[in-house]
Design a protein around this motif. Structure first.
Motif, PDB file in Angstrom:
ATOM      1  N   ILE A  67       0.837  -1.206   0.000  1.00  0.00           N
ATOM      2  CA  ILE A  67       0.000   0.000   0.000  1.00  0.00           C
ATOM      3  C   ILE A  67       0.872   1.257   0.000  1.00  0.00           C
ATOM      4  CG2 ILE A  67      -1.739   1.304   1.281  1.00  0.00           C
ATOM      5  CD1 ILE A  67      -2.849  -1.340   2.321  1.00  0.00           C
ATOM      6  N   ALA A  68       1.921   1.269   0.827  1.00  0.00           N
ATOM      7  CA  ALA A  68       2.822   2.433   0.856  1.00  0.00           C
ATOM      8  C   ALA A  68       3.499   2.636  -0.497  1.00  0.00           C
ATOM      9  CB  ALA A  68       3.869   2.248   1.956  1.00  0.00           C
ATOM     10  N   GLU A  69       3.887   1.536  -1.158  1.00  0.00           N
ATOM     11  CA  GLU A  69       4.497   1.628  -2.494  1.00  0.00           C
ATOM     12  C   GLU A  69       3.539   2.247  -3.495  1.00  0.00           C
ATOM     13  OE1 GLU A  69       7.247  -2.459  -2.376  1.00  0.00           O
ATOM     14  OE2 GLU A  69       5.351  -2.386  -3.457  1.00  0.00           O
ATOM     15  N   SER A  78       3.958   8.943   2.759  1.00  0.00           N
ATOM     16  CA  SER A  78       3.445   8.185   3.894  1.00  0.00           C
ATOM     17  C   SER A  78       4.500   8.115   4.995  1.00  0.00           C
ATOM     18  CB  SER A  78       3.021   6.775   3.467  1.00  0.00           C
ATOM     19  OG  SER A  78       4.095   6.084   2.874  1.00  0.00           O
ATOM     20  N   VAL A  79       4.028   7.804   6.199  1.00  0.00           N
ATOM     21  CA  VAL A  79       4.891   7.629   7.365  1.00  0.00           C
ATOM     22  C   VAL A  79       4.662   6.224   7.896  1.00  0.00           C
ATOM     23  CG1 VAL A  79       5.468   8.439   9.686  1.00  0.00           C
ATOM     24  CG2 VAL A  79       4.765  10.084   7.927  1.00  0.00           C
ATOM     25  N   LEU A  80       5.739   5.446   8.026  1.00  0.00           N
ATOM     26  CA  LEU A  80       5.641   4.072   8.491  1.00  0.00           C
ATOM     27  C   LEU A  80       6.359   3.942   9.832  1.00  0.00           C
ATOM     28  CD1 LEU A  80       4.955   3.871   5.466  1.00  0.00           C
ATOM     29  CD2 LEU A  80       6.339   1.791   5.349  1.00  0.00           C
ATOM     30  N   MET A  81       5.634   3.533  10.866  1.00  0.00           N
ATOM     31  CA  MET A  81       6.249   3.278  12.164  1.00  0.00           C
ATOM     32  C   MET A  81       6.679   1.819  12.200  1.00  0.00           C
ATOM     33  SD  MET A  81       3.963   5.530  14.780  1.00  0.00           S
ATOM     34  CE  MET A  81       3.401   7.183  14.308  1.00  0.00           C
ATOM     35  N   ASP A  82       7.984   1.605  12.102  1.00  0.00           N
ATOM     36  CA  ASP A  82       8.551   0.270  11.896  1.00  0.00           C
ATOM     37  C   ASP A  82       9.129  -0.269  13.194  1.00  0.00           C
ATOM     38  OD1 ASP A  82       9.623  -2.005  10.847  1.00  0.00           O
ATOM     39  OD2 ASP A  82      11.262  -1.012   9.780  1.00  0.00           O
ATOM     40  N   VAL A 242       7.505  10.631  -0.845  1.00  0.00           N
ATOM     41  CA  VAL A 242       8.580  10.144   0.019  1.00  0.00           C
ATOM     42  C   VAL A 242       7.982   9.303   1.142  1.00  0.00           C
ATOM     43  CG1 VAL A 242      10.416  10.815   1.633  1.00  0.00           C
ATOM     44  CG2 VAL A 242      10.105  12.072  -0.516  1.00  0.00           C
ATOM     45  N   ILE A 243       8.576   8.129   1.380  1.00  0.00           N
ATOM     46  CA  ILE A 243       8.133   7.230   2.444  1.00  0.00           C
ATOM     47  C   ILE A 243       9.057   7.423   3.647  1.00  0.00           C
ATOM     48  CG2 ILE A 243       7.728   4.828   3.104  1.00  0.00           C
ATOM     49  CD1 ILE A 243       7.324   4.210   0.110  1.00  0.00           C
ATOM     50  N   SER A 244       8.522   7.991   4.715  1.00  0.00           N
ATOM     51  CA  SER A 244       9.308   8.233   5.932  1.00  0.00           C
ATOM     52  C   SER A 244       9.154   7.019   6.847  1.00  0.00           C
ATOM     53  CB  SER A 244       8.827   9.500   6.642  1.00  0.00           C
ATOM     54  OG  SER A 244       8.954  10.632   5.799  1.00  0.00           O
TER      55      SER A 244
END
Length: 511
Positions: A67-69, A78-82, A242-244
């Motif tokens: 989904i982020a891609e 998007s912001v991803l909390m990994d 940009v994916i953070s």
């Protein structure tokens, strides 16, 4: 008409989108993928939030990655909390295999591996952009909720913030906060009581212990300057969002720090971003992995604030997606706000598991083509039940879906690759600097030294009035504000002190 044709028509009628969309996979009927039965999600309703759930190892993280891609390819950041540390590979192209090519052909999409623009971030010791915020920016309400204080203790915190506002004592980090607590029960007790009334020493001691508990979870690295500007999440590079990726692998055992950070981030985004209304696509999407860590330790007040933000933040064009094992990990009041639901397989090993599966099935629309509870336990890796909201806000048909494969690497970056990514980041240069300006701690220490010096002198007290001492301190503070290296950060903090919002932090960043 065959059952397969009926299934395709059923999906097509529910997915008649006029605006842009992303493709998650293709529908499955009676255990086999169906041609020309793509499962689509409209961009227009992705600000209505979502849930990605499923047992360990069923493909939740890969769905989040997909989904982020797809959002990035549409120009949406998007912001991803990994928390598990397995998302950094989004920065590099995936590997083409016969299995992936076959799956992509079945779904009806081209597989073109490519790396996407990624910004690595951290609130702890991980490499990347250091995210920080000042105590003043949190405000008394949010700080009190994070520390889980009662009404009396909340009043003390409100008093502290008011006193610091009136006497120009910036609360930058936890060291400042603790020093003011010490001051109002010791050296400054008489002055505080004259100005605000009596303060309970027991309440102050409790607040101090709560702060120390927060420090033990590593919060001292998060509170400080320069504070992060959430507008820097909304960036594009070469037309791609940009994916953070916020790397949180070293705070899995520190749920209070994680929930503190998450709530402050959502609050800041809500109060900073302008109203967007109903647009054709979201402005930003946030993905919170291992979301059960947020809710399992949150107090009732904290849950109420999260619920309020989730309800309100969609008007700012922001979608929030929770990734967890079962929908029951998310409170019903919040679960009801989530428009997109991607449910991977669940396992029924115990009687409790079977009850949870029955309850989970009730969260999804009924389907004329299969029994939801049965499908939940029979799906393979990379399969999921999917339903979203169409452009009119109506749930799309529930579809057992063969999910598409990520186009980026399904593995982590090497240490060398991470170092290269961090070295090329403009935001690292902007935020990874230490600013330790004169704040409440230093000002109070200097004030007490000044008082002690005055007491040691033999000159008449009239020549050393309190008024003249305060004037000199104010002049010193103005001199400090004039320093070019800090004026931008200090200006932001002082301006925002005029506009603390309903959520306890600041409503807007005025410059």
């Amino acid at each position: 008409m065959t059952k397969s044709d009926q299934f395709k028509n059923h999906l097509a009628e529910g997915q008649q989108f006029k605006k842009d969309f992303i493709i998650l996979g293709t529908g499955i009927l009676d255990g086999s993928p169906v041609d020309q039965a793509q499962v689509k999600i409209p961009l227009k309703t992705l600000n209505r939030h979502g849930l990605i759930a499923g047992a360990t190892g069923t493909g939740k993280t890969k769905t989040l990655q997909v989904i982020a891609e797809q959002l990035s390819l549409k120009g949406i950041p998007s912001v991803l909390m990994d928390l598990k540390g397995d998302l950094s590979g989004i920065a590099t192209p995936g590997v083409t295999t016969d299995f992936i090519l076959k799956r992509s052909a079945t779904i009806g999409v081209d597989y073109q591996p490519q790396g996407l623009p990624v910004e690595l971030m951290s609130i702890s010791n991980e490499k990347g952009v250091q995210l920080k915020a000042t105590v003043s920016e949190f405000g008394p309400v949010l700080i009190s909720q994070i520390l889980e204080l009662n009404d009396t203790q909340r009043g003390v915190v409100a008093l502290i913030f008011r006193y610091c506002d009136l006497h120009h004592l910036p609360l930058v980090d936890l060291k400042d906060f603790k020093r003011v607590l010490q001051y109002i029960t010791n050296e400054g007790k008489a002055a505080i009581e004259k100005e605000f009334g009596q303060v309970s020493a027991a309440s102050v001691n409790t607040i101090m212990r709560k702060i120390i508990e927060l420090e033990q979870q590593g919060a001292e690295r998060f509170f400080g300057e320069p504070s992060f500007e959430v507008e820097d999440f909304v960036r594009a590079k070469d037309g791609k969002g940009v994916i953070s990726i916020i790397r949180l692998t070293d705070i899995q055992s520190k749920p209070k720090l994680f929930s503190t950070f998450m709530l402050s981030l959502l609050s800041e985004i809500y109060e900073t971003f302008p109203e967007q209304g109903d647009s054709d696509q979201p402005k930003l999407c946030l993905f919170i992995d291992e979301a059960h860590l947020v809710f399992s330790t949150a107090s009732k007040d904290l849950l109420e604030k999260i619920e309020a933000i989730i309800k309100l933040i969609r008007s700012k064009g922001v979608g929030v997606f929770f990734c967890t094992q079962t929908p029951t990990d998310v409170p019903d009041s919040i679960l009801g706000q989530l428009g997109l639901k991607v449910q991977h397989a669940l396992r029924a090993f115990t009687a409790k598991d079977r009850k949870a599966i029955t309850k989970t099935a009730e969260n999804y629309p009924d389907s004329p083509f299969y029994n939801t509870a049965d499908v939940l336990t029979s799906m393979g890796i990379g399969e999921a039940l999917v339903t979203a909201l169409n452009e009119k806000g109506i749930p799309t048909p529930l579809a057992h879906t063969l999910m598409r494969a990520p186009i980026t690497r399904m593995d982590i970056l090497s240490e060398l690759e991470i170092l290269g990514l961090v070295a090329s980041s403009d935001l690292v240069k902007k935020y990874n600097v230490d600013i330790d300006r004169e704040s409440a701690f230093e000002l109070l220490e200097r004030k007490m030294m000044s008082v002690q010096s005055e007491q040691e002198k033999t000159l008449p007290p009239s020549t050393h009035s309190r008024t003249s001492t305060r004037t000199k301190e104010d002049e010193s503070l103005l001199e400090e504000l004039s320093k070019n290296t800090m004026v931008r950060q200090i200006g932001r903090t002082l301006f925002r002190e005029l506009a603390r919002g309903i959520l306890g932090s600041f409503s807007g960043r005025k410059r």
